[in-house]
Design a protein around this motif. Structure first.
Motif, PDB file in Angstrom:
ATOM      1  N   GLU A   6       0.823  -1.201   0.000  1.00  0.00           N
ATOM      2  CA  GLU A   6       0.000   0.000   0.000  1.00  0.00           C
ATOM      3  C   GLU A   6       0.859   1.255   0.000  1.00  0.00           C
ATOM      4  O   GLU A   6       1.984   1.260   0.503  1.00  0.00           O
ATOM      5  N   SER A   7       0.273   2.302  -0.513  1.00  0.00           N
ATOM      6  CA  SER A   7       0.912   3.610  -0.472  1.00  0.00           C
ATOM      7  C   SER A   7      -0.168   4.680  -0.550  1.00  0.00           C
ATOM      8  O   SER A   7      -1.313   4.395  -0.879  1.00  0.00           O
ATOM      9  N   GLY A   8       0.216   5.909  -0.230  1.00  0.00           N
ATOM     10  CA  GLY A   8      -0.691   7.019  -0.413  1.00  0.00           C
ATOM     11  C   GLY A   8      -1.285   7.611   0.843  1.00  0.00           C
ATOM     12  O   GLY A   8      -2.007   8.606   0.782  1.00  0.00           O
ATOM     13  N   GLY A   9      -1.019   7.009   1.980  1.00  0.00           N
ATOM     14  CA  GLY A   9      -1.552   7.569   3.222  1.00  0.00           C
ATOM     15  C   GLY A   9      -0.836   8.855   3.598  1.00  0.00           C
ATOM     16  O   GLY A   9       0.136   9.260   2.956  1.00  0.00           O
ATOM     17  N   GLY A  10      -1.324   9.512   4.640  1.00  0.00           N
ATOM     18  CA  GLY A  10      -0.696  10.740   5.091  1.00  0.00           C
ATOM     19  C   GLY A  10      -1.659  11.568   5.902  1.00  0.00           C
ATOM     20  O   GLY A  10      -2.711  11.085   6.338  1.00  0.00           O
ATOM     21  N   SER A  11      -1.288  12.816   6.107  1.00  0.00           N
ATOM     22  CA  SER A  11      -2.111  13.744   6.873  1.00  0.00           C
ATOM     23  C   SER A  11      -2.766  14.738   5.936  1.00  0.00           C
ATOM     24  O   SER A  11      -2.140  15.228   4.997  1.00  0.00           O
ATOM     25  N   SER A  21      -3.218   3.523  -2.778  1.00  0.00           N
ATOM     26  CA  SER A  21      -2.948   2.513  -3.804  1.00  0.00           C
ATOM     27  C   SER A  21      -2.558   1.208  -3.128  1.00  0.00           C
ATOM     28  O   SER A  21      -1.964   1.208  -2.046  1.00  0.00           O
ATOM     29  N   CYS A  22      -2.880   0.116  -3.783  1.00  0.00           N
ATOM     30  CA  CYS A  22      -2.537  -1.211  -3.284  1.00  0.00           C
ATOM     31  C   CYS A  22      -2.064  -2.025  -4.486  1.00  0.00           C
ATOM     32  O   CYS A  22      -2.874  -2.436  -5.320  1.00  0.00           O
ATOM     33  N   GLU A  23      -0.765  -2.230  -4.576  1.00  0.00           N
ATOM     34  CA  GLU A  23      -0.204  -2.964  -5.706  1.00  0.00           C
ATOM     35  C   GLU A  23      -0.006  -4.416  -5.313  1.00  0.00           C
ATOM     36  O   GLU A  23       0.652  -4.713  -4.306  1.00  0.00           O
ATOM     37  N   LYS A  85     -13.140  13.385   6.782  1.00  0.00           N
ATOM     38  CA  LYS A  85     -13.565  13.860   8.090  1.00  0.00           C
ATOM     39  C   LYS A  85     -12.589  13.347   9.148  1.00  0.00           C
ATOM     40  O   LYS A  85     -11.878  12.363   8.918  1.00  0.00           O
ATOM     41  N   SER A  86     -12.633  13.948  10.305  1.00  0.00           N
ATOM     42  CA  SER A  86     -11.734  13.514  11.384  1.00  0.00           C
ATOM     43  C   SER A  86     -11.992  12.055  11.741  1.00  0.00           C
ATOM     44  O   SER A  86     -11.067  11.324  12.087  1.00  0.00           O
ATOM     45  N   GLU A  87     -13.247  11.627  11.621  1.00  0.00           N
ATOM     46  CA  GLU A  87     -13.558  10.230  11.961  1.00  0.00           C
ATOM     47  C   GLU A  87     -13.045   9.230  10.936  1.00  0.00           C
ATOM     48  O   GLU A  87     -13.169   8.018  11.137  1.00  0.00           O
ATOM     49  N   ASP A  88     -12.475   9.706   9.833  1.00  0.00           N
ATOM     50  CA  ASP A  88     -11.831   8.810   8.869  1.00  0.00           C
ATOM     51  C   ASP A  88     -10.402   8.486   9.269  1.00  0.00           C
ATOM     52  O   ASP A  88      -9.748   7.655   8.628  1.00  0.00           O
ATOM     53  N   THR A  89      -9.909   9.132  10.316  1.00  0.00           N
ATOM     54  CA  THR A  89      -8.555   8.856  10.785  1.00  0.00           C
ATOM     55  C   THR A  89      -8.454   7.413  11.248  1.00  0.00           C
ATOM     56  O   THR A  89      -9.196   6.982  12.132  1.00  0.00           O
ATOM     57  N   ALA A  90      -7.544   6.676  10.631  1.00  0.00           N
ATOM     58  CA  ALA A  90      -7.421   5.246  10.928  1.00  0.00           C
ATOM     59  C   ALA A  90      -6.228   4.691  10.159  1.00  0.00           C
ATOM     60  O   ALA A  90      -5.646   5.364   9.306  1.00  0.00           O
ATOM     61  N   MET A  91      -5.900   3.443  10.458  1.00  0.00           N
ATOM     62  CA  MET A  91      -4.962   2.686   9.636  1.00  0.00           C
ATOM     63  C   MET A  91      -5.781   1.979   8.557  1.00  0.00           C
ATOM     64  O   MET A  91      -6.779   1.322   8.879  1.00  0.00           O
ATOM     65  N   TYR A  92      -5.382   2.138   7.337  1.00  0.00           N
ATOM     66  CA  TYR A  92      -6.110   1.554   6.214  1.00  0.00           C
ATOM     67  C   TYR A  92      -5.329   0.371   5.643  1.00  0.00           C
ATOM     68  O   TYR A  92      -4.110   0.457   5.452  1.00  0.00           O
ATOM     69  N   TYR A  93      -6.054  -0.708   5.374  1.00  0.00           N
ATOM     70  CA  TYR A  93      -5.459  -1.932   4.853  1.00  0.00           C
ATOM     71  C   TYR A  93      -6.172  -2.371   3.583  1.00  0.00           C
ATOM     72  O   TYR A  93      -7.393  -2.275   3.505  1.00  0.00           O
ATOM     73  N   ALA A 112      -7.361 -13.724   2.365  1.00  0.00           N
ATOM     74  CA  ALA A 112      -6.157 -14.463   2.714  1.00  0.00           C
ATOM     75  C   ALA A 112      -4.919 -13.574   2.748  1.00  0.00           C
ATOM     76  O   ALA A 112      -3.938 -13.906   3.409  1.00  0.00           O
ATOM     77  N   TYR A 113      -4.980 -12.464   2.020  1.00  0.00           N
ATOM     78  CA  TYR A 113      -3.778 -11.642   1.866  1.00  0.00           C
ATOM     79  C   TYR A 113      -4.076 -10.201   2.254  1.00  0.00           C
ATOM     80  O   TYR A 113      -5.130  -9.661   1.905  1.00  0.00           O
ATOM     81  N   TRP A 114      -3.097  -9.591   2.947  1.00  0.00           N
ATOM     82  CA  TRP A 114      -3.264  -8.244   3.467  1.00  0.00           C
ATOM     83  C   TRP A 114      -2.038  -7.400   3.185  1.00  0.00           C
ATOM     84  O   TRP A 114      -0.907  -7.907   3.174  1.00  0.00           O
ATOM     85  N   GLY A 115      -2.274  -6.101   2.978  1.00  0.00           N
ATOM     86  CA  GLY A 115      -1.174  -5.165   2.912  1.00  0.00           C
ATOM     87  C   GLY A 115      -0.684  -4.832   4.311  1.00  0.00           C
ATOM     88  O   GLY A 115      -1.266  -5.254   5.310  1.00  0.00           O
ATOM     89  N   GLN A 116       0.373  -4.039   4.362  1.00  0.00           N
ATOM     90  CA  GLN A 116       1.001  -3.707   5.638  1.00  0.00           C
ATOM     91  C   GLN A 116       0.276  -2.593   6.376  1.00  0.00           C
ATOM     92  O   GLN A 116       0.523  -2.364   7.554  1.00  0.00           O
TER      93      GLN A 116
END
Length: 122
Positions: A6-11, A21-23, A85-93, A112-116
């Motif tokens: 995964e990529s693309g997270g941030g503030s 993105s999830c490659e 929104k502030s309530e979207d703050t989370a770790m995304y997988y 069966a498979y997960w990103g980091q």
């Protein structure tokens, strides 16, 4: 060896946008894929799902604001997030179930498979 990166997270400020993105690699069959998120102290929850046929599903909390899509040529799944929104703050997988193709699959045990994971802070 199946791998999801995964990529693309941030503030971002409230009202802003981000694209995750999830490659995927190590598999040729697309199958079911999804985005989950997890807030501190809470269980991981599905927020968007899709399958090889292009069917999509969204949790009520993100419907109308988030868009899930896939680029099969790049073996990449995306999550376009708008009106954050502030309530979207989370770790995304991101998650993949290449040998299943039903949509929606919304339980973590379906995949069966997960990103980091990638952190989104609003």
């Amino acid at each position: 060896h199946v791998q999801l990166v995964e990529s693309g997270g941030g503030s971002v400020q409230a009202g802003g946008s981000l694209r995750l993105s999830c490659e995927g690699s190590g598999y040729t069959r697309s199958g079911a894929m999804a985005w989950f998120r997890q807030l501190p102290g809470k269980e991981r929850e599905a927020i968007a799902a899709t399958n090889s046929g292009g069917k999509v599903w969204y949790a009520d909390s993100v419907k109308g604001r988030f868009t899930i899509s896939k680029d099969s040529d790049k073996n990449t799944m995306y999550l376009q997030m708008t009106s954050l929104k502030s309530e979207d703050t989370a770790m995304y997988y991101c998650a993949a179930a290449p040998w299943r193709d039903r949509c929606p699959l919304t339980s973590g045990s379906d995949y069966a498979y997960w990103g980091q994971g990638t952190q989104v802070t609003v």
